[in-house]
Design a protein around this motif. Structure first.
Motif, PDB file in Angstrom:
ATOM      1  N   ALA A 208       0.817  -1.226   0.000  1.00  0.00           N
ATOM      2  CA  ALA A 208       0.000   0.000   0.000  1.00  0.00           C
ATOM      3  C   ALA A 208       0.847   1.270   0.000  1.00  0.00           C
ATOM      4  N   LYS A 209       2.038   1.207   0.579  1.00  0.00           N
ATOM      5  CA  LYS A 209       2.872   2.409   0.663  1.00  0.00           C
ATOM      6  C   LYS A 209       3.818   2.554  -0.512  1.00  0.00           C
ATOM      7  N   THR A 210       4.466   1.442  -0.889  1.00  0.00           N
ATOM      8  CA  THR A 210       5.568   1.525  -1.865  1.00  0.00           C
ATOM      9  C   THR A 210       5.181   1.041  -3.268  1.00  0.00           C
ATOM     10  N   ASN A 211       3.996   0.434  -3.411  1.00  0.00           N
ATOM     11  CA  ASN A 211       3.586  -0.214  -4.663  1.00  0.00           C
ATOM     12  C   ASN A 211       4.481  -1.406  -5.042  1.00  0.00           C
ATOM     13  N   GLU A 212       5.264  -1.893  -4.088  1.00  0.00           N
ATOM     14  CA  GLU A 212       6.073  -3.098  -4.359  1.00  0.00           C
ATOM     15  C   GLU A 212       5.145  -4.255  -4.717  1.00  0.00           C
ATOM     16  N   LYS A 213       5.504  -5.010  -5.748  1.00  0.00           N
ATOM     17  CA  LYS A 213       4.676  -6.133  -6.189  1.00  0.00           C
ATOM     18  C   LYS A 213       4.826  -7.304  -5.228  1.00  0.00           C
ATOM     19  N   MET A 214       3.686  -7.847  -4.777  1.00  0.00           N
ATOM     20  CA  MET A 214       3.698  -8.911  -3.768  1.00  0.00           C
ATOM     21  C   MET A 214       2.806 -10.066  -4.218  1.00  0.00           C
ATOM     22  N   ASP A 215       3.094 -10.588  -5.402  1.00  0.00           N
ATOM     23  CA  ASP A 215       2.237 -11.612  -6.002  1.00  0.00           C
ATOM     24  C   ASP A 215       3.032 -12.373  -7.063  1.00  0.00           C
ATOM     25  N   LYS A 216       2.331 -13.091  -7.910  1.00  0.00           N
ATOM     26  CA  LYS A 216       3.014 -13.949  -8.884  1.00  0.00           C
ATOM     27  C   LYS A 216       3.848 -13.171  -9.901  1.00  0.00           C
ATOM     28  N   ASP A 217       3.638 -11.871 -10.026  1.00  0.00           N
ATOM     29  CA  ASP A 217       4.497 -11.081 -10.910  1.00  0.00           C
ATOM     30  C   ASP A 217       5.975 -11.170 -10.489  1.00  0.00           C
ATOM     31  N   VAL A 218       6.229 -11.390  -9.190  1.00  0.00           N
ATOM     32  CA  VAL A 218       7.611 -11.554  -8.707  1.00  0.00           C
ATOM     33  C   VAL A 218       8.230 -12.796  -9.358  1.00  0.00           C
ATOM     34  N   PHE A 219       7.419 -13.847  -9.525  1.00  0.00           N
ATOM     35  CA  PHE A 219       7.860 -15.067 -10.217  1.00  0.00           C
ATOM     36  C   PHE A 219       7.922 -14.824 -11.731  1.00  0.00           C
ATOM     37  N   ARG A 220       6.861 -14.235 -12.295  1.00  0.00           N
ATOM     38  CA  ARG A 220       6.800 -14.000 -13.742  1.00  0.00           C
ATOM     39  C   ARG A 220       8.025 -13.253 -14.251  1.00  0.00           C
ATOM     40  N   PHE A 221       8.375 -12.183 -13.539  1.00  0.00           N
ATOM     41  CA  PHE A 221       9.405 -11.262 -14.047  1.00  0.00           C
ATOM     42  C   PHE A 221      10.678 -11.271 -13.203  1.00  0.00           C
ATOM     43  N   ASP A 222      10.847 -12.305 -12.360  1.00  0.00           N
ATOM     44  CA  ASP A 222      12.064 -12.433 -11.529  1.00  0.00           C
ATOM     45  C   ASP A 222      12.391 -11.134 -10.788  1.00  0.00           C
ATOM     46  N   LEU A 223      11.405 -10.652 -10.019  1.00  0.00           N
ATOM     47  CA  LEU A 223      11.578  -9.353  -9.362  1.00  0.00           C
ATOM     48  C   LEU A 223      12.224  -9.452  -7.985  1.00  0.00           C
ATOM     49  N   GLY A 224      12.469 -10.673  -7.521  1.00  0.00           N
ATOM     50  CA  GLY A 224      13.063 -10.808  -6.179  1.00  0.00           C
ATOM     51  C   GLY A 224      12.843 -12.210  -5.658  1.00  0.00           C
ATOM     52  N   ASN A 225      12.917 -12.375  -4.346  1.00  0.00           N
ATOM     53  CA  ASN A 225      12.746 -13.693  -3.737  1.00  0.00           C
ATOM     54  C   ASN A 225      11.253 -14.000  -3.578  1.00  0.00           C
ATOM     55  N   VAL A 226      10.744 -14.793  -4.511  1.00  0.00           N
ATOM     56  CA  VAL A 226       9.300 -15.067  -4.535  1.00  0.00           C
ATOM     57  C   VAL A 226       8.870 -15.913  -3.333  1.00  0.00           C
ATOM     58  N   ASN A 227       9.769 -16.755  -2.812  1.00  0.00           N
ATOM     59  CA  ASN A 227       9.432 -17.545  -1.610  1.00  0.00           C
ATOM     60  C   ASN A 227       9.114 -16.613  -0.446  1.00  0.00           C
ATOM     61  N   ASP A 228       9.960 -15.610  -0.271  1.00  0.00           N
ATOM     62  CA  ASP A 228       9.753 -14.636   0.809  1.00  0.00           C
ATOM     63  C   ASP A 228       8.483 -13.822   0.570  1.00  0.00           C
ATOM     64  N   THR A 229       8.234 -13.468  -0.683  1.00  0.00           N
ATOM     65  CA  THR A 229       7.037 -12.684  -1.004  1.00  0.00           C
ATOM     66  C   THR A 229       5.775 -13.419  -0.566  1.00  0.00           C
TER      67      THR A 229
END
Ligand code: ADP
Ligand code: MG
Length: 239
Positions: A208-229
């Motif tokens: 809500a504050k940073t607009n950081e993606k917290m869903d399957k897009d992290v997996f789709r686009f390799d945005l970070g550690n999806v396990n942690d997300t």
């Protein structure tokens, strides 16, 4: 937890397996897997604990919806990765609701990512992997006999009601509900119920504050550690 005996394997999809239950015809067992796919299964992987997380999240969210008058297939959670649900004849339409522009909407419109929509957009997609789940309108759905006009109207109305319940639900948990997918089906009496799952696989959720993606897009686009997300989303939601 009531006694239940997993009987015959019915179907293995991209995220779940379905089984019959011994002595029951109107209920089935839905088992959530760790497997993750994206881009119509072109990208494959696993997300640690996703089966447990998505089973728990779906149970939690469906209970919340039921409490607020939405009829769903959810019966009860019976293990870490399994829940009993009412067996539905799935309507082969993926109902998408969008509150903020993202994903495939950016390729179809002049809207820019993160643009807040004044009114939610409801879309229908034909649930068919071979055709790549194409966007359809009411006339297409009726021509393919996926549903009649009255049923399509009902799907739209139910999807918007679910949206109006889920926006504050996620907001309270520090998440923006950007968009999400629903599947509906008919029970043994022909009544339309919400089926399938509501999870970070099927929702776009942004911090809500940073607009950081917290869903399957992290997996789709390799945005970070999806396990942690996924673990983080579960912690935020199940309060
Ligand atoms: N209550 C239900 N009864 C029967 N089928 C269901 C029910 N809820 C969901 N389904 C279907 O079960 C399958 C779930 O597995 P999933 O891995 O999500 O499959 P897919 O790869 O087709 O998306 C989907 O095809 C979904 O439409
Ligand atoms: Mg699915």
């Amino acid at each position: 937890m009531k006694e239940h005996i997993k009987d015959k394997f019915i179907y293995e999809g991209k995220a779940k397996k379905l089984y019959t239950l011994k002595g029951k015809t109107n209920k089935i067992l839905q088992e959530f897997k760790d497997d993750a796919t994206a881009f119509n299964a072109l990208k494959k992987g696993t997300i640690q604990n996703k089966g447990v997380i998505n089973n728990n999240l779906t149970a939690y969210i469906f209970k919340h919806l039921e409490k607020h008058g939405i009829k769903t297939h959810f019966v009860e959670k019976v293990s870490d990765t399994e829940m009993i649900v009412k067996r539905l004849k799935i309507i082969m339409i993926e109902v998408i609701v969008r509150n903020i522009a993202a994903g495939s909407l950016l390729k179809k419109t002049n809207l820019k990512e993160a643009q807040v929509l004044k009114n939610p957009i409801v879309e229908f997609y034909y649930k068919d992997d071979a055709l790549g789940d194409p966007l359809i309108n009411d006339s297409h759905a009726i021509a393919m006999k996926l549903a009649n006009q009255k049923e399509l109207n009902y799907l739209r109305k139910a999807a918007l009601k679910i949206n109006s319940l889920l926006i504050p639900f996620f907001k309270k948990r520090g998440l923006k509900l950007v968009d999400f997918k629903l599947e509906f089906g008919k029970d043994s009496k022909g009544k339309i119920l919400l089926g399938d799952e509501i999870t970070p696989d099927t929702c776009r959720l942004w911090d809500a504050k940073t607009n950081e993606k917290m869903d399957k897009d992290v997996f789709r686009f390799d945005l970070g550690n999806v396990n942690d997300t996924y673990a983080n989303v579960k912690e935020r939601i199940m309060i």
